[in-house]
Scaffold this motif. Structure first.
Motif, PDB file in Angstrom:
ATOM      1  N   SER A  54      46.210  21.794 114.643  1.00 58.24           N
ATOM      2  CA  SER A  54      47.254  22.750 115.148  1.00 58.24           C
ATOM      3  C   SER A  54      48.229  21.724 115.614  1.00 58.24           C
ATOM      4  O   SER A  54      49.456  21.642 114.622  1.00 58.24           O
ATOM      5  N   TRP A  55      48.002  20.315 115.872  1.00 54.07           N
ATOM      6  CA  TRP A  55      49.292  19.569 116.463  1.00 54.07           C
ATOM      7  C   TRP A  55      49.715  19.021 114.851  1.00 54.07           C
ATOM      8  O   TRP A  55      51.201  18.314 114.573  1.00 54.07           O
ATOM      9  N   LEU A  56      48.263  18.316 114.490  1.00 54.57           N
ATOM     10  CA  LEU A  56      48.212  18.315 113.017  1.00 54.57           C
ATOM     11  C   LEU A  56      49.152  19.234 111.964  1.00 54.57           C
ATOM     12  O   LEU A  56      50.282  18.603 110.992  1.00 54.57           O
ATOM     13  N   THR A  57      49.415  20.752 112.626  1.00 50.72           N
ATOM     14  CA  THR A  57      49.512  22.134 111.227  1.00 50.72           C
ATOM     15  C   THR A  57      48.821  21.302 110.472  1.00 50.72           C
ATOM     16  O   THR A  57      49.026  22.048 109.115  1.00 50.72           O
ATOM     17  N   LEU A  58      47.274  21.055 110.622  1.00 51.63           N
ATOM     18  CA  LEU A  58      45.952  21.224 109.292  1.00 51.63           C
ATOM     19  C   LEU A  58      45.843  22.485 109.983  1.00 51.63           C
ATOM     20  O   LEU A  58      44.679  23.068 108.679  1.00 51.63           O
ATOM     21  N   SER A  92      55.656  20.701 107.887  1.00 50.14           N
ATOM     22  CA  SER A  92      56.018  20.063 108.782  1.00 50.14           C
ATOM     23  C   SER A  92      56.227  18.583 108.056  1.00 50.14           C
ATOM     24  O   SER A  92      55.282  18.582 107.286  1.00 50.14           O
ATOM     25  N   ALA A  93      56.640  17.552 108.902  1.00 47.48           N
ATOM     26  CA  ALA A  93      56.470  16.487 108.839  1.00 47.48           C
ATOM     27  C   ALA A  93      56.020  15.595 109.196  1.00 47.48           C
ATOM     28  O   ALA A  93      56.123  14.332 109.623  1.00 47.48           O
ATOM     29  N   ASN A  94      54.563  15.896 110.163  1.00 46.74           N
ATOM     30  CA  ASN A  94      53.955  15.291 111.060  1.00 46.74           C
ATOM     31  C   ASN A  94      53.199  14.029 109.624  1.00 46.74           C
ATOM     32  O   ASN A  94      52.664  14.186 108.879  1.00 46.74           O
ATOM     33  N   ARG A  95      53.690  12.677 110.571  1.00 49.79           N
ATOM     34  CA  ARG A  95      53.443  11.562 109.369  1.00 49.79           C
ATOM     35  C   ARG A  95      52.086  10.946 109.307  1.00 49.79           C
ATOM     36  O   ARG A  95      51.158  10.689 109.062  1.00 49.79           O
ATOM     37  N   ALA A  96      51.067  11.488 110.510  1.00 47.67           N
ATOM     38  CA  ALA A  96      49.887  11.523 110.147  1.00 47.67           C
ATOM     39  C   ALA A  96      48.807  12.296 109.452  1.00 47.67           C
ATOM     40  O   ALA A  96      48.264  12.327 108.963  1.00 47.67           O
ATOM     41  N   ALA A  97      49.609  13.146 109.215  1.00 50.65           N
ATOM     42  CA  ALA A  97      48.876  14.863 108.545  1.00 50.65           C
ATOM     43  C   ALA A  97      49.414  13.983 106.953  1.00 50.65           C
ATOM     44  O   ALA A  97      48.567  13.878 106.405  1.00 50.65           O
ATOM     45  N   GLY A  98      49.861  13.764 106.766  1.00 49.34           N
ATOM     46  CA  GLY A  98      50.643  13.100 105.958  1.00 49.34           C
ATOM     47  C   GLY A  98      49.446  11.967 105.533  1.00 49.34           C
ATOM     48  O   GLY A  98      48.701  11.602 104.171  1.00 49.34           O
TER      49      GLY A  98
END
Length: 289
Positions: free
Chosen positions: A190-194, A213-219
């Motif tokens: 959820s924190w990763l917006t995945l 989201s612009a979460n870099r880890a998710a990218g």
């Protein structure tokens, strides 16, 4: 993050060098896949030094280059206008400057990672054999990444499909090594917006899209998921099944979520991932159906 900025800036000057070559009617990028490789840089430096004879320039071809001298000669037949050569020279000098900055940045990253690894306790299990024997890509660091990361975390994230040493380094730089910040893997995804953001009204599901989201880890995980499409792995079979059913965009998000769960379990519980293979995944899915 600073290293990624340097890579992007260097890429900009590579594109400008390609534009200068095209303006001189030199189609070098058609016969050579990378103009910043050994063959390409030799020819670019010769052009800047004043050489304009295509036959002479073609002799700078490296023996590993797949294009023949005749093909390179035809691609280098054009008009070497001085203003375009000047632009080519300026951008090549800037490209070289960014390469020196990248070398210094890699040295600083290596020293910092080794310092962090020295402060961590010794891992309980030895470093496993690498999953693949592929050479690092041109834009990846040249120092050994797996050994200090294994000493730092006690696990090897590169055993997970599509996560290489550099991806593991970037991922740990974003999320850290302490997974206690997220009580469960659902909190982590959820924190990763995945994870899907379900909108329910009156007991009926209205929408389940993931939030922007612009979460870099998710990218990083999304890019890793994109590379699984043509692999004969269980994650690759999962991606292909969803891509056929709901489209590639949603399949990338769902596969990235699976990768995030594997990363969470590996860092928190010491999971040792072993790929069961695409055939095993398909058999299990048929049995489940």
């Amino acid at each position: 993050r600073h290293r990624e900025t340097l890579v992007q800036s260097a890429t900009t000057h590579v594109q400008r060098m390609q534009k200068a070559l095209v303006q001189m009617n030199l189609q070098l990028s058609i016969v050579i896949s990378d103009i910043t490789g050994v063959t390409g840089l030799r020819m670019l430096r010769a052009i800047i030094a004043g050489e304009t004879d295509p036959h002479t320039l073609a002799q700078h071809r490296d023996y590993r280059c797949q294009a023949s001298e005749a093909e390179i000669t035809a691609a280098l037949t054009g008009h070497y206008r001085p203003e375009h050569v000047f632009v080519l020279q300026q951008n090549l000098e800037l490209f070289d400057a960014y390469q020196r900055q990248l070398t210094a940045c890699d040295a600083a990253i290596e020293a910092h990672v080794l310092t962090l690894a020295a402060q961590a306790p010794a891992p309980a299990v030895p470093l496993p054999a690498p999953r693949t024997r592929k050479k690092p890509r041109d834009n990846e660091p040249r120092f050994d990444i797996r050994t200090p990361l294994h000493h730092l975390t006690g696990v090897d994230l590169t055993q997970i499909d599509a996560i290489g040493p550099y991806s593991a380094l970037r991922l740990l730089a974003e999320i850290g090594t302490d997974m206690s910040r997220w009580p469960t893997e659902k909190h982590f995804t959820s924190w990763l917006t995945l994870a899907p953001h379900n909108k329910i009204s009156g007991g009926r599901l209205l929408s389940s899209r993931t939030l922007p989201s612009a979460n870099r880890a998710a990218g990083i995980l999304r890019m890793a998921a994109m590379s699984l499409g043509r692999t004969e792995t269980a994650l690759g079979a999962f991606y292909r099944r969803l891509a056929y059913r709901v489209g590639k965009a949603k399949a990338i998000t769902a596969t990235a979520r699976k990768l995030a769960i594997l990363v969470y379990r590996t860092l928190k519980d010491g999971l040792v991932y072993r790929d069961p293979g695409a055939a095993t995944y398909d058999a299990q899915r048929r049995l489940r159906v």
